[in-house]
Design an enzyme around this catalytic site. Sequence first.
Site, PDB file in Angstrom:
ATOM      1  N   ASP A  50      48.577  39.342  35.814  1.00  0.00           N
ATOM      2  CA  ASP A  50      49.976  39.768  35.709  1.00  0.00           C
ATOM      3  C   ASP A  50      50.933  38.608  35.959  1.00  0.00           C
ATOM      4  O   ASP A  50      52.153  38.767  35.851  1.00  0.00           O
ATOM      5  CB  ASP A  50      50.280  40.965  36.613  1.00  0.00           C
ATOM      6  N   ASP A  89      44.349  42.436  35.111  1.00  0.00           N
ATOM      7  CA  ASP A  89      45.096  42.793  36.309  1.00  0.00           C
ATOM      8  C   ASP A  89      45.735  44.168  36.151  1.00  0.00           C
ATOM      9  O   ASP A  89      46.367  44.454  35.118  1.00  0.00           O
ATOM     10  CB  ASP A  89      46.217  41.776  36.545  1.00  0.00           C
ATOM     11  N   LYS A 119      41.264  44.133  38.017  1.00  0.00           N
ATOM     12  CA  LYS A 119      41.514  43.537  39.326  1.00  0.00           C
ATOM     13  C   LYS A 119      42.732  44.190  39.943  1.00  0.00           C
ATOM     14  O   LYS A 119      43.725  44.448  39.252  1.00  0.00           O
ATOM     15  CB  LYS A 119      41.754  42.024  39.198  1.00  0.00           C
ATOM     16  N   GLU A 121      45.132  44.413  43.853  1.00  0.00           N
ATOM     17  CA  GLU A 121      45.443  43.742  45.108  1.00  0.00           C
ATOM     18  C   GLU A 121      45.354  44.695  46.292  1.00  0.00           C
ATOM     19  O   GLU A 121      45.633  45.883  46.169  1.00  0.00           O
ATOM     20  CB  GLU A 121      46.855  43.148  45.042  1.00  0.00           C
ATOM     21  N   GLU A 188      43.554  34.307  47.703  1.00  0.00           N
ATOM     22  CA  GLU A 188      44.684  33.460  47.311  1.00  0.00           C
ATOM     23  C   GLU A 188      45.502  33.037  48.516  1.00  0.00           C
ATOM     24  O   GLU A 188      45.840  33.867  49.374  1.00  0.00           O
ATOM     25  CB  GLU A 188      45.592  34.196  46.315  1.00  0.00           C
TER      26      GLU A 188
END
Length: 271
Positions: A50, A89, A119, A121, A188
């Site tokens: 993204d 994403d 994916k 978060e 990250e």
Amino acid sequence: MSGMSAEKVTVATLRAKRSAGERIVMVTATDYSLARIVDDAGVDIVLVGDTLGTVALGLDSTLPVTMEEMLVFTRAAARGTRRALLVADMPFLSYQVSPEEARRNAGRFLKEGGAAAVKLEGGAEVAATVASIVAMGVPVMGHLGLTPQSVHAMGGYRVQGRAEERAREIVDGARALEDAGVFAIVLEGVPRSLAERITAAIAAPTIGIGAGPACAGQVLVLHDLLGIWGGHRPKFAKRYAACGDEAGRAVRQFCEEVRGGLFPDEEHSYD
């Protein structure tokens, strides 16, 4: 290409690489042509991230990116990806509202987008959602540390996990994600010591971006890697080429030749 198998990369391939101590390579791509380039170069994973919100759409953050926009880019990248595992994403609000909506959107990335995995978060707070997506047969990659969709809650783009309390939270999140069934976790913007700690604590491959060398793999945004992106470049974003500068030079030369009557010449004209 040396060190690269011609076989299609799957989730099982990545687990085998982790077990064998082979480093995993992931690079982003936003369209057919770029996906062809990175796939032919031998990366293991093509990520339709993204981050395209900033590098392709010119937005200030990833937050406004929609499912429909992500699906358009994912379909394009899927057409250019033959060997690598294609991961998409899940954008902000596509999985946070309810597990049902998360499952539906994850399924759309496979059914409509041509991705092989998604994916998302978050740590322990998304573990139940991850488990429900995995249970329907959709592979899930996790993402911990600096999570751009939570940038406002974190107070900006800053390294995460320097304080021990936050570090423990990230480690616990990694364990929760592994228990939920993720096949890999992106780390990250965390200290290298924390990335090493997490990599040792879980069996799933860790893929670092600004997380030091101890991770099982590494990822970069292609626009940073190629020197196309002209905006802020974080410390970890190593530039391997200056394609943006070269493209600018080429276009300036085209302008000069057109204005000077040098193009098109005989070679580039039909009789």
